[in-house]
Write an enzyme that holds these catalytic residues in place. Structure first.
Site, PDB file in Angstrom:
ATOM      1  N   ARG A  19       0.938  -1.264   0.023  1.00  0.00           N
ATOM      2  CA  ARG A  19      -0.181   0.069  -0.099  1.00  0.00           C
ATOM      3  C   ARG A  19       0.823   1.208   0.074  1.00  0.00           C
ATOM      4  NH1 ARG A  19      -3.945  -1.398   4.508  1.00  0.00           N
ATOM      5  NH2 ARG A  19      -2.044  -2.371   5.491  1.00  0.00           N
ATOM      6  N   ASN A  37      -6.362  -3.053   1.316  1.00  0.00           N
ATOM      7  CA  ASN A  37      -5.727  -4.508   1.293  1.00  0.00           C
ATOM      8  C   ASN A  37      -7.166  -5.414   1.478  1.00  0.00           C
ATOM      9  OD1 ASN A  37      -3.860  -6.393   1.589  1.00  0.00           O
ATOM     10  ND2 ASN A  37      -3.009  -5.356   3.085  1.00  0.00           N
TER      11      ASN A  37
END
Ligand SMILES: [Zn+2]
Ligand SMILES: [Zn+2]
Length: 745
Positions: A19, A37
């Site tokens: 991320r 996620n």
């Protein structure tokens, strides 16, 4: 050209800083949107002029990620300005968490930086390094599902966690001196000792010769300086077994020959123990009495700190458990079990969720598949079933296959005792949870009495699942290749189709139809396991000759024992029959007086190899026969030739013993290669696959490979899995998946 879309990235995207990586790309390319996620996939919404470029950049992934697929679709979703990292949600579980990763060079610099937040902090890590598998209890990988949940971030760590320009942006293991896990040093009575710097104190104790139990990433080690190696060996009752060492990188070339490939492995994110050839074969015999020595570099902040204080260049580092038993992870268990072995305990208060031993490699092949490598994930199409392979008995691990991927657990050990069986069960449960797998078929070893077989049966009965027994050496070949081949399995022992003990086998066909077409000569194993422990019994089993008895007599065997042995072999009572390659090497080791009692797994054969190292070999005549349609290499004839050579040897000439060891290995390897090559010629096969624990023997493996290549065939060895029994659970899954697919057709 404005473009908007939804990007889904699948693969190993957890715990690898995916991320923050996406965030950084978005900032660079002026992309608005968000990243989230979802377990084993990352979902990105993006809008911007440079959308295509952004997709390209994201598809590369950060260094530790493994990307299986990138999917781009349109979206009608309104995307506001700015880029946001959203909290995780639970999605599909086909991906995988990464293994534990050795500390990166930037974190090492942080630890030594004066006045920095991480100065001298033992558990410093970032998105590119640190523990993963050993601390994760579930996915998605977020701090609350790891052992770090016990350590709320301090304001400085929270700031860095939230800073998109930091290497610790969304690093779930972020921690510092003021908020993270702490070290403590205890004496064996459990009293805390030392002052404010337990590492410095511990280094002082090591330098003074004390033995320390140290709690690492995946379990406890016993550590000491070289001068204390003898003491440690006596305390452990492991006089002969070599130790692995952790060595300062600037010192390793003094000890061992390090090839560029080995150096790359030593320095890789895995940081395994690498078995290296000693510079002087007879040096450092207090650490290893073989011609090799297992070395690793410091791989955590704690190790680097220890070495910064230590006056010695290396530490013996051995797993603090009985060989084959699970590594000790809990402090109280360590204190209760190691108080005789260790003088002090250097521990930390971060829970080890999943234990993980050090990985071991040699010549680029995996000997122990564990820390830094496992959980190991391999893309392989085995159909629609979800298959669990529970492995064999020795060097076991577990593999689960699901939707195009096989995932293998770290090394479990020898499933011969209840604690290791329990660990196997626990490993299977963890693996199922992490993968979200609903197993519907269980593959196990053909051996009816293995504890792993019993476990498979119980699990299958409880859940009404299909069971598939897989012959040990066919699992070896299935782990090497799924294509049509001649498969050579040179191994210790495995249960055969006919109930005898196999281990020098040549197959022909394609998984699951592998037909046994050649093997080593079936020989007697007087007393079964006793012949494994005392290889001179094996020698007589192979060569039941009165001359062998006189040799044993000259070595002090009592007449009574020899009489019993002779009677036993003649009557066949408690005398299993075996075609094992390992047992033939054991017998040769006994014949040459190199090893008369085995005190650890593989000892006689490893010592035979050590004696042979660097010696020239001479070709001997080989003897082949046929039995039940299979071609046989006569182990008896080979042993007889060695015996005759030995009788002509000058008494006590060590050099002659060593060249005889080299010749024996060479001719056994030539003979096995000939079985494979002739089978390939007969059956019109191009590929010859090789697997089995004996293939770790450099001289034997390379002789077989060269013979195969010289005759124009291809030699297949799978470097992604152990050559020994650590590949069997994976092979069981491959075999079973292909069998079920075939049945469907
Ligand atoms: Zn790092
Ligand atoms: Zn902090």
């Amino acid at each position: 050209m404005q473009k908007t879309g939804r990007i889904t990235v699948r693969g190993i995207v957890q715990g690898v800083g995916f991320r923050p990586f996406v965030y950084a790309q978005a900032c660079d390319l002026g992309i608005a949107g968000s990243v989230k996620n979802l377990g084993s996939e990352v979902e990105i919404y993006a809008r911007g002029e440079r959308f295509e470029e952004f997709v390209g950049a994201v598809s590369l992934g950060p260094p530790l990620s493994r990307i299986d697929s990138v999917e781009v679709s349109g979206t009608i979703r309104e995307i506001p300005d700015g880029f946001f990292i959203l909290p995780s949600a639970t999605g599909s579980h086909t991906g995988m968490i990464p293994p534990d990763i050795a500390i990166c060079s930037e974190c090492i610099t942080d630890i030594s930086r004066k006045g920095g937040r991480y100065e001298n902090y033992w558990a410093t890590s970032c998105v590119n390094c640190g523990p993963r598998y050993s601390i994760i209890s579930g996915i998605p990988y977020d701090r609350e599902r790891t052992a770090m949940a016990d350590f709320p971030m301090c304001p400085s760590c929270a700031d860095e966690y939230g800073d998109p320009y930091s290497r610790r942006h969304h690093a779930q293991t972020i921690a510092c001196t003021s908020c993270g896990p702490e070290l403590a040093l205890y004496d064996k009575l459990g009293n805390m000792v030392g002052g404010s710097d337990p590492v410095k104190e511990a280094a002082g104790l090591l330098d003074a010769g004390f033995i320390l139990a140290t709690r690492g990433i995946g379990g406890f080690h016993l550590a000491c300086i070289r001068e204390s190696a003898g003491t440690l060996k006596h305390r452990l009752g492991r006089i002969e077994q070599p130790f692995a060492i952790m060595v300062r990188p600037d010192h390793i070339d003094l000890l061992a020959v390090v090839s560029p490939q080995d150096r790359k492995l030593l320095e890789s994110p895995v940081h395994p123990i690498v078995v290296l050839e000693k510079r002087d074969h007879s040096a450092h015999s207090d650490i290893s009495n073989l011609h090799t020595i297992g070395c690793m570099f410091p791989y955590t902040g704690l190790h680097h700190l220890l070495f910064s204080h230590l006056n010695h260049p290396l530490l013996i580092m051995t797993s603090a458990n009985m060989p084959g038993y699970p590594m000790i992870t809990e402090i109280d268990v360590a204190m209760a079990n190691l108080h005789r072995d260790a003088d002090f305990f250097l521990t930390h208060n971060r829970t080890i969720v999943n234990r993980c031993d050090d990985s071991v490699m040699r010549d680029g092949y995996i000997i122990r598949l564990s820390r830094g490598i496992a959980p190991k994930r391999t893309a392989v199409d085995l159909g629609n079933h979800c298959i669990l392979g529970v492995g064999p008995e020795l060097n076991a691990n577990a593999t689960i296959y699901r939707s195009g991927f096989a995932v293998t657990s770290p090394h479990v050990g020898n499933v011969r005792n209840p604690p290791t069986l329990e660990y196997l069960q626990e490993t299977v449960t963890n693996l199922k949870r992490i993968l979200g797998a609903k197993v519907d078929v269980i593959a196990h070893d053909l051996h009816p009495r293995f504890l792993s077989t019993r476990f498979a049966r119980e699990l299958a009965a409880e859940n009404n699942l299909e069971l598939v027994p897989v012959q040990h050496h066919r699992a070896h070949i299935a782990a090497a290749t799924t294509g049509p081949c001649i498969g050579i399995a040179i191994d210790g022992v495995g249960y055969g189709d006919d109930g005898t003990i196999w281990g020098g086998e040549v197959f022909c066909g394609q998984v699951p139809d592998l037909q046994r077409v050649a093997h080593l000569e079936p020989v007697a194993m007087p007393g079964g396991d006793l012949a494994t422990r005392f290889p001179e019994r094996m020698l007589y089993g192979i060569l039941p000759d009165d001359d062998v008895l006189s040799l044993l007599g000259s070595r002090g065997w009592p007449d009574v024992d020899m009489g019993v042995l002779k009677k036993q072999v003649a009557s066949g009572f408690n005398v299993p029959v075996t075609t094992s390659t390992g047992r033939v090497l054991d017998a040769a080791s006994a014949l040459l007086g190199i090893c008369r009692e085995r005190t650890y797994d593989g000892e006689p054969a490893m010592k035979l190899e050590a004696h042979a190292a660097g010696m020239a070999a001479e070709p001997w005549d080989l003897s082949f026969t046929t039995l039940n349609g299979c071609e046989i290499l006569s182990s008896r004839a080979l042993m007889k030739t060695a015996f005759l050579h030995m009788q002509n040897m000058d008494e006590g000439d060590h050099r002659q013993v060593r060249s005889l060891a080299a010749s024996f290995q060479y001719n056994l390897a030539r003979g096995i290669a000939a079985l494979g090559i002739r089978a390939a010629e007969r059956e019109g096969m191009k590929n010859i696959a090789l697997s089995g624990g004996v293939a770790y023997n450099h001289a034997i493996r390379e002789t077989i490979r060269q013979e195969i290549l010289a005759r124009g065939f291809t030699c297949i060895i799978n470097p992604d899995y152990p050559l020994g029994d650590g590949c069997v659970s994976f092979g069981q899954c491959v075999y079973t998946g292909m069998m079920l697919e075939k049945r469907r057709e």
